[in-house]
Design a protein around this motif. Sequence first.
Motif, PDB file in Angstrom:
ATOM      1  N   ASP A   1     103.532  25.218  24.183  1.00 31.79           N
ATOM      2  CA  ASP A   1     102.856  25.537  25.450  1.00 31.79           C
ATOM      3  C   ASP A   1     102.266  26.947  25.473  1.00 31.79           C
ATOM      4  OD1 ASP A   1     105.522  26.617  25.536  1.00 31.79           O
ATOM      5  OD2 ASP A   1     105.297  26.894  27.698  1.00 31.79           O
ATOM      6  N   ARG A   2     102.545  27.744  24.440  1.00 33.15           N
ATOM      7  CA  ARG A   2     102.075  29.132  24.455  1.00 33.15           C
ATOM      8  C   ARG A   2     101.062  29.356  23.333  1.00 33.15           C
ATOM      9  NH1 ARG A   2     105.687  32.571  27.133  1.00 33.15           N
ATOM     10  NH2 ARG A   2     103.874  33.940  27.087  1.00 33.15           N
TER      11      ARG A   2
ATOM     12  N   ASP B   1     102.499  29.863  20.009  1.00 30.62           N
ATOM     13  CA  ASP B   1     102.860  28.662  19.251  1.00 30.62           C
ATOM     14  C   ASP B   1     101.676  28.229  18.387  1.00 30.62           C
ATOM     15  OD1 ASP B   1     105.488  28.298  20.362  1.00 30.62           O
ATOM     16  OD2 ASP B   1     104.531  27.547  22.190  1.00 30.62           O
TER      17      ASP B   1
ATOM     18  N   ASP C   1     107.740  23.293  19.817  1.00 27.71           N
ATOM     19  CA  ASP C   1     108.364  24.334  20.628  1.00 27.71           C
ATOM     20  C   ASP C   1     109.377  23.683  21.572  1.00 27.71           C
ATOM     21  OD1 ASP C   1     108.584  26.832  22.151  1.00 27.71           O
ATOM     22  OD2 ASP C   1     107.415  25.728  23.654  1.00 27.71           O
TER      23      ASP C   1
ATOM     24  N   ASP D   1     111.150  25.264  24.941  1.00 27.43           N
ATOM     25  CA  ASP D   1     111.007  25.490  26.388  1.00 27.43           C
ATOM     26  C   ASP D   1     109.562  25.298  26.856  1.00 27.43           C
ATOM     27  OD1 ASP D   1     113.767  26.188  26.513  1.00 27.43           O
ATOM     28  OD2 ASP D   1     113.246  28.181  25.788  1.00 27.43           O
ATOM     29  N   GLY D   2     109.371  24.432  27.835  1.00 27.02           N
ATOM     30  CA  GLY D   2     108.034  24.167  28.366  1.00 27.02           C
ATOM     31  C   GLY D   2     107.280  23.087  27.599  1.00 27.02           C
ATOM     32  N   THR D   3     107.887  22.630  26.500  1.00 26.04           N
ATOM     33  CA  THR D   3     107.261  21.573  25.689  1.00 26.04           C
ATOM     34  C   THR D   3     108.172  20.343  25.639  1.00 26.04           C
ATOM     35  OG1 THR D   3     106.160  23.261  24.354  1.00 26.04           O
ATOM     36  CG2 THR D   3     106.238  21.032  23.445  1.00 26.04           C
TER      37      THR D   3
HETATM   38 MG   LIG Z   1     107.506  27.286  25.140  1.00 27.10          MG
END
Ligand SMILES: [Mg+2]
Length: 195
Positions: free
Chosen positions: A138-139, A142, A13, A15-17
Amino acid sequence: MHDHAKRRAVFIDRDGTINEEVNYLGRPEDARLLPGVAQAMASLSRAGLAVVVVSNQSGLARGYFGEDDLRAVRFELAAQLARQGARVDGWYHCPHHPEGVVAHLAVECDCRKPAPGLILRAAKELGLELDGSFMVGDRLRDVACGKAVGLGCVLVRSGQDDGPPTGPHETPDFVADDLAQAARWILERLAEDQA
Ligand SMILES: [Mg+2]
Ligand SMILES: [Zn+2]
């Protein structure tokens, strides 16, 4: 046994990863890699895995930014990664959202995670073996996306927190602080596999 004619992959992923979560990242100047990401990616590449980014980008359907902006962000992230010795084998994104305002993107699609369309497309285009491949994000969506196609799934704590999984379909095989720890876990699994 795995089909050794095809490369296995880690689908990651964005964003955020890989990069700091900012709401709807559409400007390259806001693209900041998370610590240890480049080194982690490089270690996965060295192990012979393809590194493929799979990202929901509903900001396109919502009209927050355009494909040119998304491309500029990708170039910036790729440049930051390259400076630290890492490279991505493929970048895939879903531009859709059913409630979007850009008419042709405001659709139910088969590529918005948790649907596995991006992974299936990447596997076909890049010639990847899904059996024995991995997903990191991060979700929970995912995780659900990876689980839908039988991948080993790692949830990272470096982005958004969806809370506990609601069922086995989104329960990760491992929870990591960040991509660096996720990569170490994946490399251990590969080593076990080859033992
Ligand atoms: Mg993400
Ligand atoms: Zn889509």
